[in-house]
Structure formats: structure tokens, C-alpha cells
Design an enzyme around this catalytic site. Structure first.
Site, PDB file in Angstrom:
ATOM      1  N   TYR A  88      -4.968  11.760   9.186  1.00  0.00           N
ATOM      2  CA  TYR A  88      -6.114  11.054   9.724  1.00  0.00           C
ATOM      3  C   TYR A  88      -7.438  11.779   9.396  1.00  0.00           C
ATOM      4  O   TYR A  88      -7.779  12.916   9.887  1.00  0.00           O
ATOM      5  CB  TYR A  88      -6.216  10.777  11.032  1.00  0.00           C
ATOM      6  CG  TYR A  88      -7.427   9.594  11.560  1.00  0.00           C
ATOM      7  CD1 TYR A  88      -7.690   8.746  11.147  1.00  0.00           C
ATOM      8  CD2 TYR A  88      -8.373  10.391  12.428  1.00  0.00           C
ATOM      9  CE1 TYR A  88      -8.795   7.892  11.343  1.00  0.00           C
ATOM     10  CE2 TYR A  88      -9.336   9.674  12.911  1.00  0.00           C
ATOM     11  CZ  TYR A  88      -9.761   8.342  12.299  1.00  0.00           C
ATOM     12  OH  TYR A  88     -10.863   7.690  12.694  1.00  0.00           O
ATOM     13  N   ILE A  89      -8.124  11.231   8.318  1.00  0.00           N
ATOM     14  CA  ILE A  89      -9.503  12.347   7.994  1.00  0.00           C
ATOM     15  C   ILE A  89     -10.709  11.669   9.155  1.00  0.00           C
ATOM     16  O   ILE A  89     -10.913  10.499   8.949  1.00  0.00           O
ATOM     17  CB  ILE A  89      -9.981  11.801   6.512  1.00  0.00           C
ATOM     18  CG1 ILE A  89      -8.781  11.791   5.649  1.00  0.00           C
ATOM     19  CG2 ILE A  89     -11.130  12.450   6.143  1.00  0.00           C
ATOM     20  CD1 ILE A  89      -8.069  13.365   5.477  1.00  0.00           C
ATOM     21  N   GLU A 132      -6.515   2.558  -1.654  1.00  0.00           N
ATOM     22  CA  GLU A 132      -6.159   1.385  -1.854  1.00  0.00           C
ATOM     23  C   GLU A 132      -6.561   0.865  -3.254  1.00  0.00           C
ATOM     24  O   GLU A 132      -7.538   1.338  -3.785  1.00  0.00           O
ATOM     25  CB  GLU A 132      -6.555   0.343  -0.929  1.00  0.00           C
ATOM     26  CG  GLU A 132      -5.907   0.475   0.567  1.00  0.00           C
ATOM     27  CD  GLU A 132      -6.437  -0.440   1.520  1.00  0.00           C
ATOM     28  OE1 GLU A 132      -6.799  -1.529   1.015  1.00  0.00           O
ATOM     29  OE2 GLU A 132      -6.312  -0.329   2.651  1.00  0.00           O
ATOM     30  N   GLU A 145      -0.587   8.745   6.986  1.00  0.00           N
ATOM     31  CA  GLU A 145      -1.579   9.610   6.294  1.00  0.00           C
ATOM     32  C   GLU A 145      -2.276  10.517   7.366  1.00  0.00           C
ATOM     33  O   GLU A 145      -2.374  10.354   8.456  1.00  0.00           O
ATOM     34  CB  GLU A 145      -2.570   8.722   5.521  1.00  0.00           C
ATOM     35  CG  GLU A 145      -2.351   8.112   4.285  1.00  0.00           C
ATOM     36  CD  GLU A 145      -3.421   7.277   3.854  1.00  0.00           C
ATOM     37  OE1 GLU A 145      -3.111   6.667   2.426  1.00  0.00           O
ATOM     38  OE2 GLU A 145      -4.308   7.178   4.434  1.00  0.00           O
ATOM     39  N   LYS A 171       0.748  -1.092  -0.110  1.00  0.00           N
ATOM     40  CA  LYS A 171      -0.021  -0.111  -0.098  1.00  0.00           C
ATOM     41  C   LYS A 171       0.876   1.277  -0.004  1.00  0.00           C
ATOM     42  O   LYS A 171       0.410   2.253  -0.638  1.00  0.00           O
ATOM     43  CB  LYS A 171      -0.926  -0.145   1.194  1.00  0.00           C
ATOM     44  CG  LYS A 171      -2.132  -1.076   0.848  1.00  0.00           C
ATOM     45  CD  LYS A 171      -2.740  -1.690   1.743  1.00  0.00           C
ATOM     46  CE  LYS A 171      -3.172  -3.214   1.278  1.00  0.00           C
ATOM     47  NZ  LYS A 171      -4.380  -3.464   1.475  1.00  0.00           N
ATOM     48  N   ARG A 228     -24.987  -7.942   3.546  1.00  0.00           N
ATOM     49  CA  ARG A 228     -24.475  -8.895   3.578  1.00  0.00           C
ATOM     50  C   ARG A 228     -24.909 -10.072   4.944  1.00  0.00           C
ATOM     51  O   ARG A 228     -24.907  -9.514   6.075  1.00  0.00           O
ATOM     52  CB  ARG A 228     -23.053  -8.954   4.080  1.00  0.00           C
ATOM     53  CG  ARG A 228     -22.231  -8.104   2.843  1.00  0.00           C
ATOM     54  CD  ARG A 228     -20.651  -8.173   3.329  1.00  0.00           C
ATOM     55  NE  ARG A 228     -20.049  -7.294   2.299  1.00  0.00           N
ATOM     56  CZ  ARG A 228     -18.718  -7.327   2.213  1.00  0.00           C
ATOM     57  NH1 ARG A 228     -17.833  -7.980   3.093  1.00  0.00           N
ATOM     58  NH2 ARG A 228     -18.047  -6.610   1.227  1.00  0.00           N
ATOM     59  N   ARG A 253      -9.460  -7.834  -6.959  1.00  0.00           N
ATOM     60  CA  ARG A 253     -10.011  -9.073  -7.093  1.00  0.00           C
ATOM     61  C   ARG A 253     -11.559  -8.760  -7.422  1.00  0.00           C
ATOM     62  O   ARG A 253     -11.739  -7.513  -7.452  1.00  0.00           O
ATOM     63  CB  ARG A 253      -9.986  -9.742  -5.564  1.00  0.00           C
ATOM     64  CG  ARG A 253     -10.620  -8.687  -4.625  1.00  0.00           C
ATOM     65  CD  ARG A 253     -10.887  -9.407  -3.245  1.00  0.00           C
ATOM     66  NE  ARG A 253     -11.366  -8.661  -2.422  1.00  0.00           N
ATOM     67  CZ  ARG A 253     -10.881  -7.564  -1.695  1.00  0.00           C
ATOM     68  NH1 ARG A 253      -9.448  -7.446  -1.838  1.00  0.00           N
ATOM     69  NH2 ARG A 253     -11.544  -6.669  -0.917  1.00  0.00           N
TER      70      ARG A 253
HETATM   71  C1  MV4 Z   1      -8.083   6.099   6.723  1.00  0.00           C
HETATM   72  C2  MV4 Z   1      -9.219   6.647   7.836  1.00  0.00           C
HETATM   73  C3  MV4 Z   1      -8.808   8.094   8.014  1.00  0.00           C
HETATM   74  N1  MV4 Z   1      -8.113   8.714   7.461  1.00  0.00           N
HETATM   75  N2  MV4 Z   1      -7.051   6.845   6.383  1.00  0.00           N
HETATM   76  C4  MV4 Z   1      -8.378   2.098   6.277  1.00  0.00           C
HETATM   77  C5  MV4 Z   1      -8.948   0.777   6.159  1.00  0.00           C
HETATM   78  C6  MV4 Z   1     -10.459   0.914   6.556  1.00  0.00           C
HETATM   79  N3  MV4 Z   1     -10.821  -0.544   6.996  1.00  0.00           N
HETATM   80  C7  MV4 Z   1     -10.180   1.950   7.485  1.00  0.00           C
HETATM   81  N4  MV4 Z   1      -9.309   2.812   7.292  1.00  0.00           N
HETATM   82  C8  MV4 Z   1      -9.305   3.863   7.550  1.00  0.00           C
HETATM   83  N5  MV4 Z   1      -8.450   4.775   6.804  1.00  0.00           N
HETATM   84  C9  MV4 Z   1      -6.993   8.248   6.577  1.00  0.00           C
HETATM   85  N6  MV4 Z   1      -6.079   8.665   6.072  1.00  0.00           N
HETATM   86  C10 MV4 Z   1     -10.220   5.920   8.572  1.00  0.00           C
HETATM   87  C11 MV4 Z   1     -10.243   4.668   8.318  1.00  0.00           C
HETATM   88  C12 MV4 Z   1     -11.468   4.099   9.079  1.00  0.00           C
HETATM   89  C13 MV4 Z   1     -10.947   3.753  10.449  1.00  0.00           C
HETATM   90  C14 MV4 Z   1      -9.833   3.977  11.117  1.00  0.00           C
HETATM   91  C15 MV4 Z   1      -9.894   3.566  12.656  1.00  0.00           C
HETATM   92  C16 MV4 Z   1     -10.908   3.004  13.225  1.00  0.00           C
HETATM   93  C17 MV4 Z   1     -11.814   2.597  12.614  1.00  0.00           C
HETATM   94  C18 MV4 Z   1     -12.219   3.097  11.020  1.00  0.00           C
HETATM   95  C19 MV4 Z   1     -13.582   2.809  10.852  1.00  0.00           C
HETATM   96  C20 MV4 Z   1     -13.461   3.065   9.189  1.00  0.00           C
HETATM   97  C21 MV4 Z   1     -12.421   3.659   8.426  1.00  0.00           C
END
Ligand code: MV4
Length: 450
Positions: A204-205, A290, A202, A118, A340, A294
Site C-alpha cells: 500500500y503506497i 491498471e 500490493e 487486474k 466534472r 475505453r
Molecule cells: C492503491 C493505493 C495505494 N497503494 N494501490 C485503486 C483504485 C483507486 N480508485 C484507488 N486505488 C488505490 N490503489 C496501492 N498499491 C491507493 C489507492 C487509493 C485509495 C485506497 C483506499 C482508500 C482510498 C483511496 C483513494 C485513492 C486511491
């Protein structure tokens, strides 16, 4: 002349059934594989032939590369469809297929490798002009590098495993004091889960929607996208509800995110079917996240609104066919949504394997059920607990949701617990109905219940 005489499906469950259906429509014979506990599974009943590839544990059966390659050789299968999960994104499996002269129905090994790295995918996209969230340029090697990035972009940041998936090896840093600990925790977790501790950073959004775009690419560089899917309703990094289009989509938004997905696919010389995942923030900014190399669980919502059979396309593209249509030929009609259904406790989400006494799926207008279950089938405890996907469509989002409520209400599954009651509650939630949610929707939803 069919594209292939015979295809082996290196998977189980509803996706094995889905692939068999595509093969049958294309006039291709199918070989199913199964573990010791699955000789009575539906994919065995529907396939032309079936071969046992080992004991119940996946590592000895559905992940057993030599056993699967041997099964293909014994049955004269010219190609293997890997489905999703198991070996679908394992470059060694594709190489084993190629070495044995078997066509792997999917993208190139280079595509799969980049999808699994990634940090490198992020760097590639940034270089090629696909927007990424501010953060590291490739991997970070120690906490000092993380500190430097935070000086530049501020907190919060999220540290992610480069080999990541399923939220493992991920840590959010809200305070500079947490940097060192977060880095080491993420590294340790990544090492344990993937055998590789590479990390990247990254911004964090805090409030994001997970929106992804389905793409199809042939071997001659033609790429089309099939619109976007909103997969923001997730729990512990498992998607639970997906829909297409995104509830606030516009032709302008779709063109923008679609063009970015096509650009991303071209940047990596992608071929076959794939998905580009994006983060969309509250201001509508779109960032590459990402690549999934698949066919995905949620592919049916795209099929419902485009009329494109994505699995048949995968097979045709793997056989070397050119895409027979251009972007402007893809028309999106109506709205589709997927739930699902898992064999799990609907409150605690604990798997609930066992014998299904009665199984009567819904039907009627705008309802599709992709399932591996039937009355009398025993849900095995060794695998993922997904037993059915209910997909509905309608002229509008409201109609698709109304049909989903109706379909789930009709669905009779006796003998095991399923997550259907949980979905029925979400389908009455005002925020969900208004399209007013982000990836944290279910955390809030569950807190409100308590
Ligand atoms: C993030 C994010 C916020 N900012 N990336 C990546 C994998 C996916 N399953 C969740 N991911 C996230 N990537 C950036 N730059 C927020 C998530 C995110 C999340 C992160 C921590 C805890 C719970 C989460 C739930 C959904 C999305």
C-alpha cells in the site's frame, strides 16, 4: 468514401454527444439509442436517427445487448461506438458485435479481458518488464498467502479485487491481526459486486498520485502516447478534477512514463485508444496499476494540449487506418484542466435529478464545455449524475485555473443543484494551487471544513 457510412452510439449523456460530433466531422451518419425517459435528450436531437431500446433502467436499455445489436441491424449501422461505462468494457458485447458483422470501435476482446482481470494484467506487465508495486504474483487464494507476502514486503498492504473498479472489494491491511478479516471482507465484497472473488495484493503506497497516460495504437503495432493526466483529485474513487500535464512534469518524467505506457501497450498487443494508469509515489517511482480499455471521461484535457481528436482517432483506427504520425510529431502545448459537473448537492454529493429551468454555459478564450444539458431538460434519476464537463486551457497551469474559476463563475444552471460551488472552493485552495496534493487531498479538504 467515409470510413463508415453509419455508426450507432451505444451510450447516452455527454459522451454520446461527443461521439456524434466526431462522426459529423468525419462525414459519418449517426444512430442514437435511448430509453423511454430520454426521448428529449440532446443526443437524440443531434443524431441523424434515433431508436428506443427499452425502459429507463439501464439493464433493460443501455445494457441490453440484443436490443442494441438489433437497433444497429435495423438501421444498417456498420460500427458501434460504446462510449464509456455501460457496455464499453464488456467482452461479450464486443463478441456480439463481431458475430453480427458490426465493427466494435475499441480494443480487441483480448485487450478488454486483460483490462478486466487486474491480477493477470499485473502479472503480464511484470513479466514484460513494466514495473509494478511489490506484491502478489497473480491472485492470492487464502489469507495464508497474504501473510507470506507481508512477511516478504511488510505492511501496509492493499488487497484488491481482480475484477475490481470503483474501490469495491478493496481492503487495506495496517496490522497483521487484520489479515484474515480483510481477506474475507474483500472477497465477499468482490463476489457481490462482480460475481468473482479473485483477489491480489500490493504494497500500500500511503501517498500516491494517480497519473495515467493516453495511448493510441493501430492494428500494425504502431503505438504513440499523448502525454500524462493527473487524476489524483478524487472522492470515493470518483475522479473530480483532471489535468494535463501533471503539475510537476518535466520532459524527462513524461518520456519515462510515456515510454512505460507504450511498453505496456505493446506487451498486450493493444489496439485503438486506451489508458495506462500508474501510481507515482513521493519519490517519483512509477508503477503500473491498471489498463482502461475505453475512451475516458477526462480525454478532453489531452485533446486540448495535443490537438488530437481522440474520438476521431478511435473511429479511424477501428476502420483499420494506420496512425498517420509518430511519437516525435506529438507536441504538447500549454496546460488543461477539467471539472466534472454533477447534478448533485455540492456538500453531500447526493444526486439531484429534476428539471433544469435555465442553462447558460460559459465560453470565451480557452473554455470548452462538453454537455448533454439544456434549458428545460429533465435530468433523469436513473443514470450517472454527470451533466457537464468544463475544460479550460491556458499557456500555464495558472492561466488554465484562472479560466476555470472564471468559467465556473459564469455558468448558470437553475432548477437543480450542481457541484459547481464545491469546485470554486477547491480552486481557491492553496495546496491545490501549488500542485501540492495526492489521492487523499479531498479527504483532508473535507475534514478541514468541519
Ligand atoms: C492503491 C493505493 C495505494 N497503494 N494501490 C485503486 C483504485 C483507486 N480508485 C484507488 N486505488 C488505490 N490503489 C496501492 N498499491 C491507493 C489507492 C487509493 C485509495 C485506497 C483506499 C482508500 C482510498 C483511496 C483513494 C485513492 C486511491
Amino acid at each position: 468514401m467515409p470510413l463508415f457510412k453509419r455508426i450507432l452510439i451505444a451510450n447516452r449523456g455527454e459522451i454520446a454527444v461527443r461521439v456524434i460530433r466526431a462522426c459529423r466531422e468525419l462525414g459519418i451518419k449517426t444512430v442514437a439509442v435511448y430509453s423511454d425517459v430520454e426521448k428529449d435528450s440532446l443526443h437524440i436531437k443531434l443524431a441523424d436517427e434515433a431508436i428506443c431500446i427499452g425502459p429507463a433502467p439501464s439493464i433493460q436499455s443501455y445494457l441490453n445487448i440484443p436490443a442494441i445489436i438489433s437497433a444497429a441491424e435495423i438501421t444498417d449501422a456498420e460500427a458501434i461506438h460504446p462510449g464509456y461505462g455501460f457496455l464499453a468494457e464488456n467482452p461479450h458485447f464486443e463478441e456480439a458485435c463481431i458475430t453480427s458483422g458490426i465493427t466494435f470501435i475499441g480494443p480487441s476482446t483480448e485487450n478488454i479481458r486483460l483490462g478486466g482481470d487486474k491480477a493477470k494484467a499485473r502479472r503480464t506487465m511484470k513479466q514484460k518488464g513494466v514495473p509494478v508495486v511489490p506484491g502478489s504474483d497473480g491472485t492470492v487464494h487464502d489469507e495464508k498467502e497474504v501473510r507470506k507476502i507481508i512477511k516478504k514486503i511488510g505492511i501496509p498492504v492493499i488487497i484488491k479485487a481482480s475484477a475490481g473498479g470503483g474501490g469495491k472489494g478493496m481492503r487495506i491491511v495496517y496490522d497483521e491481526k487484520e489479515i484474515e478479516n480483510a481477506f474475507h471482507m474483500a472477497q465477499r465484497e468482490a463476489m457481490a459486486a462482480f460475481g468473482k472473488g479473485d483477489l491480489y495484493v500490493e504494497k500500500y503506497i500511503t501517498e500516491m498520485r494517480h497519473i495515467e497516460v493516453q495511448i493510441l495504437a493501430d492494428n500494425r503495432g504502431n503505438v504513440v502516447h499523448l502525454g500524462e493526466r493527473d487524476c489524483s483529485v478524487q472522492r470515493r474513487h470518483q475522479k473530480l478534477i483532471e489535468e494535463s500535464p501533471y503539475s510537476f512534469s518535466t520532459p524527462r518524467f513524461r518520456k519515462k512514463i510515456g515510454d512505460l505506457a507504450v511498453k505496456a501497450a505493446r506487451a498486450m498487443k493493444y489496439r485503438n485508444a486506451g489508458t495506462i494508469e500508474f501510481i507515482v509515489d513521493n519519490n517519483g517511482n512509477i508503477y503500473f496499476m491498471e489498463i482502461n480499455t475505453r475512451v475516458q471521461v477526462e480525454h478532453p484535457v489531452t485533446e486540448m494540449i495535443t490537438g488530437v481528436d481522440i474520438v476521431k482517432e478511435q473511429i479511424k483506427l477501428a476502420a483499420g487506418e494506420e496512425l498517420s504520425y509518430k511519437q516525435q510529431d506529438i507536441k504538447l502545448t500549454g496546460h488543461s484542466i477539467e471539472c466534472r459537473i454533477n447534478a448533485e448537492d455540492p456538500e453531500k454529493f447526493i444526486p439531484c435529478p429534476g428539471k433544469i429551468i435555465s442553462f447558460i454555459p460559459p465560453g470565451g478564450p480557452g473554455v470548452r464545455v462538453d454537455t448533454v444539458a439544456y434549458s428545460g431538460w429533465v435530468v433523469p434519476s436513473h443514470y450517472d449524475s454527470l451533466i457537464a464537463k468544463v475544460i479550460t486551457c491556458g499557456k500555464t497551469r495558472d492561466e488554465a485555473i484562472t479560466r476555470m474559476r472564471r468559467a465556473l463563475g459564469e455558468f448558470i444552471i437553475e432548477g437543480i443543484n450542481t457541484t459547481i460551488p464545491f469546485y470554486l472552493k477547491i480552486l481557491d485552495n492553496p495546496d491545490f494551487l501549488a500542485g501540492n496534493f495526492n489521492t487523499h487531498f479531498l479527504e483532508k479538504f473535507n475534514n478541514n471544513k468541519k
